[in-house]
Design a protein around this motif. Structure first.
Motif, PDB file in Angstrom:
ATOM      1  N   PRO A   6       0.821  -1.216   0.000  1.00 19.81           N
ATOM      2  CA  PRO A   6       0.000   0.000   0.000  1.00 19.81           C
ATOM      3  C   PRO A   6       0.858   1.269   0.000  1.00 19.81           C
ATOM      4  CG  PRO A   6       0.071  -0.947   2.195  1.00 19.81           C
ATOM      5  CD  PRO A   6       0.741  -1.938   1.270  1.00 19.81           C
ATOM      6  N   ALA A   7       0.355   2.280  -0.685  1.00 16.07           N
ATOM      7  CA  ALA A   7       1.020   3.585  -0.682  1.00 16.07           C
ATOM      8  C   ALA A   7       0.755   4.309   0.637  1.00 16.07           C
ATOM      9  CB  ALA A   7       0.526   4.428  -1.861  1.00 16.07           C
ATOM     10  N   TRP A   8      -0.391   4.034   1.249  1.00 16.60           N
ATOM     11  CA  TRP A   8      -0.792   4.641   2.521  1.00 16.60           C
ATOM     12  C   TRP A   8      -1.115   3.548   3.523  1.00 16.60           C
ATOM     13  CZ3 TRP A   8      -0.949   9.705   3.956  1.00 16.60           C
ATOM     14  CH2 TRP A   8      -0.785  10.650   2.942  1.00 16.60           C
ATOM     15  N   TYR A   9      -0.881   3.845   4.788  1.00  7.92           N
ATOM     16  CA  TYR A   9      -1.226   2.929   5.871  1.00  7.92           C
ATOM     17  C   TYR A   9      -1.764   3.772   7.032  1.00  7.92           C
ATOM     18  CZ  TYR A   9      -0.791  -0.442   9.644  1.00  7.92           C
ATOM     19  OH  TYR A   9      -1.042  -1.261  10.706  1.00  7.92           O
ATOM     20  N   LEU A  10      -3.024   3.583   7.385  1.00  9.87           N
ATOM     21  CA  LEU A  10      -3.634   4.266   8.520  1.00  9.87           C
ATOM     22  C   LEU A  10      -3.927   3.242   9.603  1.00  9.87           C
ATOM     23  CD1 LEU A  10      -6.259   6.608   6.795  1.00  9.87           C
ATOM     24  CD2 LEU A  10      -3.914   7.142   7.493  1.00  9.87           C
ATOM     25  N   ASP A  11      -3.474   3.535  10.803  1.00  6.97           N
ATOM     26  CA  ASP A  11      -3.687   2.675  11.967  1.00  6.97           C
ATOM     27  C   ASP A  11      -4.601   3.444  12.919  1.00  6.97           C
ATOM     28  OD1 ASP A  11      -3.477   0.710  13.872  1.00  6.97           O
ATOM     29  OD2 ASP A  11      -1.364   1.079  14.331  1.00  6.97           O
ATOM     30  N   ARG A  72       2.810   0.819  12.187  1.00  9.89           N
ATOM     31  CA  ARG A  72       3.023   2.065  11.434  1.00  9.89           C
ATOM     32  C   ARG A  72       4.482   2.192  11.009  1.00  9.89           C
ATOM     33  NH1 ARG A  72       5.031   6.480  13.773  1.00  9.89           N
ATOM     34  NH2 ARG A  72       4.125   5.945  15.784  1.00  9.89           N
ATOM     35  N   THR A  73       5.383   1.985  11.932  1.00 10.17           N
ATOM     36  CA  THR A  73       6.807   2.095  11.623  1.00 10.17           C
ATOM     37  C   THR A  73       7.228   1.007  10.643  1.00 10.17           C
ATOM     38  OG1 THR A  73       7.286   3.217  13.701  1.00 10.17           O
ATOM     39  CG2 THR A  73       9.122   2.086  12.631  1.00 10.17           C
ATOM     40  N   ALA A  74       6.702  -0.188  10.796  1.00 11.13           N
ATOM     41  CA  ALA A  74       7.027  -1.277   9.861  1.00 11.13           C
ATOM     42  C   ALA A  74       6.536  -0.940   8.457  1.00 11.13           C
ATOM     43  CB  ALA A  74       6.414  -2.586  10.339  1.00 11.13           C
ATOM     44  N   ALA A  75       5.318  -0.419   8.343  1.00 15.10           N
ATOM     45  CA  ALA A  75       4.775  -0.061   7.028  1.00 15.10           C
ATOM     46  C   ALA A  75       5.616   1.032   6.376  1.00 15.10           C
ATOM     47  CB  ALA A  75       3.323   0.382   7.155  1.00 15.10           C
ATOM     48  N   ARG A  78       9.527  -0.678   5.901  1.00 17.64           N
ATOM     49  CA  ARG A  78       9.650  -1.840   5.005  1.00 17.64           C
ATOM     50  C   ARG A  78       8.955  -1.657   3.672  1.00 17.64           C
ATOM     51  NH1 ARG A  78       8.984  -6.726   9.376  1.00 17.64           N
ATOM     52  NH2 ARG A  78      10.770  -6.089  10.639  1.00 17.64           N
ATOM     53  N   LEU A  79       7.812  -0.947   3.675  1.00 20.39           N
ATOM     54  CA  LEU A  79       7.028  -0.810   2.454  1.00 20.39           C
ATOM     55  C   LEU A  79       7.109   0.589   1.852  1.00 20.39           C
ATOM     56  CD1 LEU A  79       3.862  -2.700   3.705  1.00 20.39           C
ATOM     57  CD2 LEU A  79       5.754  -3.615   2.348  1.00 20.39           C
ATOM     58  N   LYS A  80       7.753   1.513   2.580  1.00 15.16           N
ATOM     59  CA  LYS A  80       7.841   2.917   2.156  1.00 15.16           C
ATOM     60  C   LYS A  80       6.453   3.543   2.020  1.00 15.16           C
ATOM     61  CE  LYS A  80      12.220   2.343   2.069  1.00 15.16           C
ATOM     62  NZ  LYS A  80      12.736   2.165   3.400  1.00 15.16           N
ATOM     63  N   ALA A  81       5.503   3.051   2.801  1.00 20.20           N
ATOM     64  CA  ALA A  81       4.142   3.603   2.805  1.00 20.20           C
ATOM     65  C   ALA A  81       4.122   4.905   3.591  1.00 20.20           C
ATOM     66  CB  ALA A  81       3.164   2.606   3.435  1.00 20.20           C
ATOM     67  N   LYS A  82       3.207   5.772   3.234  1.00 21.80           N
ATOM     68  CA  LYS A  82       2.925   6.961   4.032  1.00 21.80           C
ATOM     69  C   LYS A  82       2.059   6.472   5.188  1.00 21.80           C
ATOM     70  CE  LYS A  82       3.147  10.019   0.073  1.00 21.80           C
ATOM     71  NZ  LYS A  82       2.353  10.844  -0.854  1.00 21.80           N
ATOM     72  N   ALA A  83       2.680   6.305   6.341  1.00 19.88           N
ATOM     73  CA  ALA A  83       2.037   5.622   7.466  1.00 19.88           C
ATOM     74  C   ALA A  83       1.692   6.609   8.581  1.00 19.88           C
ATOM     75  CB  ALA A  83       2.945   4.519   7.990  1.00 19.88           C
ATOM     76  N   VAL A  84       0.452   6.494   9.072  1.00 20.80           N
ATOM     77  CA  VAL A  84      -0.049   7.415  10.090  1.00 20.80           C
ATOM     78  C   VAL A  84      -0.872   6.635  11.107  1.00 20.80           C
ATOM     79  CG1 VAL A  84      -1.473   9.475  10.500  1.00 20.80           C
ATOM     80  CG2 VAL A  84      -0.227   9.233   8.331  1.00 20.80           C
ATOM     81  N   THR A  85      -0.659   6.938  12.387  1.00 23.73           N
ATOM     82  CA  THR A  85      -1.532   6.438  13.450  1.00 23.73           C
ATOM     83  C   THR A  85      -2.491   7.556  13.812  1.00 23.73           C
ATOM     84  OG1 THR A  85       0.199   4.997  14.320  1.00 23.73           O
ATOM     85  CG2 THR A  85      -1.640   5.496  15.793  1.00 23.73           C
ATOM     86  N   VAL A  86      -3.779   7.228  13.855  1.00 21.05           N
ATOM     87  CA  VAL A  86      -4.834   8.181  14.208  1.00 21.05           C
ATOM     88  C   VAL A  86      -5.301   7.835  15.609  1.00 21.05           C
ATOM     89  CG1 VAL A  86      -7.124   9.061  13.603  1.00 21.05           C
ATOM     90  CG2 VAL A  86      -5.544   8.307  11.787  1.00 21.05           C
ATOM     91  N   GLU A  87      -5.168   8.777  16.534  1.00 14.68           N
ATOM     92  CA  GLU A  87      -5.577   8.562  17.925  1.00 14.68           C
ATOM     93  C   GLU A  87      -6.704   9.537  18.279  1.00 14.68           C
ATOM     94  OE1 GLU A  87      -4.437   6.310  20.082  1.00 14.68           O
ATOM     95  OE2 GLU A  87      -2.390   5.815  19.481  1.00 14.68           O
ATOM     96  N   THR A  88      -7.890   8.994  18.537  1.00 16.83           N
ATOM     97  CA  THR A  88      -8.956   9.824  19.094  1.00 16.83           C
ATOM     98  C   THR A  88      -9.017   9.533  20.591  1.00 16.83           C
ATOM     99  OG1 THR A  88     -10.598   8.164  18.470  1.00 16.83           O
ATOM    100  CG2 THR A  88     -10.321  10.038  16.982  1.00 16.83           C
ATOM    101  N   CYS A  89      -9.637  10.425  21.326  1.00 14.77           N
ATOM    102  CA  CYS A  89      -9.667  10.306  22.783  1.00 14.77           C
ATOM    103  C   CYS A  89     -10.867   9.478  23.233  1.00 14.77           C
ATOM    104  CB  CYS A  89      -9.724  11.696  23.413  1.00 14.77           C
ATOM    105  SG  CYS A  89      -9.738  11.653  25.203  1.00 14.77           S
ATOM    106  N   TRP A  90     -10.599   8.388  23.948  1.00 15.78           N
ATOM    107  CA  TRP A  90     -11.679   7.481  24.325  1.00 15.78           C
ATOM    108  C   TRP A  90     -12.626   8.057  25.366  1.00 15.78           C
ATOM    109  CZ3 TRP A  90      -7.439   3.717  26.056  1.00 15.78           C
ATOM    110  CH2 TRP A  90      -7.077   3.927  27.375  1.00 15.78           C
ATOM    111  N   SER A  91     -12.299   9.177  25.980  1.00 11.18           N
ATOM    112  CA  SER A  91     -13.237   9.775  26.936  1.00 11.18           C
ATOM    113  C   SER A  91     -14.314  10.593  26.228  1.00 11.18           C
ATOM    114  CB  SER A  91     -12.495  10.654  27.951  1.00 11.18           C
ATOM    115  OG  SER A  91     -11.903  11.764  27.315  1.00 11.18           O
ATOM    116  N   LEU A  92     -14.145  10.837  24.931  1.00 16.25           N
ATOM    117  CA  LEU A  92     -15.185  11.530  24.172  1.00 16.25           C
ATOM    118  C   LEU A  92     -16.309  10.558  23.854  1.00 16.25           C
ATOM    119  CD1 LEU A  92     -12.961  13.538  21.652  1.00 16.25           C
ATOM    120  CD2 LEU A  92     -13.888  14.299  23.856  1.00 16.25           C
TER     121      LEU A  92
END
Length: 115
Positions: A6-11, A72-75, A78-92
């Protein structure tokens, strides 16, 4: 991932606390590796999201760091993907978190030219 390269990886994740209140928590952050080609897109997505977020404390922030052993770091490494972790707040409220995550994903799909 190796098969499709994948070119992109969202976690998609949820974290405790709001990053606007403390740098020690990850709620409402987009995380990518420092120097990643995803950084400009992450900044645009954050700008888009924060233009829609009503409460200042719910605004999104960027964090840039590698996390050894993370998908995310592996993607990215190893794959040269544009990798991003999305963190929302679980108290919302769950509906708010779902809406934030959905809009973040849509924004990245636009960035990738898929919608």
């Amino acid at each position: 991932m190796q098969k499709y390269k994948p070119a992109w990886y969202l976690d998609l994740h949820e974290a405790n606390g709001l990053s606007s209140a403390s740098k020690d928590v990850l709620g409402q952050t987009l995380i990518t590796n420092s120097g990643s080609p995803a950084v400009p897109a992450v900044r645009r997505v954050i700008k888009h999201m924060n233009g829609r977020v009503v409460r200042r404390s719910h605004r999104f922030h960027i964090r840039m760091h590698k996390l050894k052993g993370s998908s995310r770091t592996a993607a990215a490494d190893r794959l040269k993907a544009k990798a991003v972790t999305v963190e929302t707040c679980w108290s919302l409220d769950m509906n708010i978190r779902i809406n934030y995550q959905t809009e973040v994903v849509r924004s990245f799909l636009r960035e990738a030219g898929l919608i």
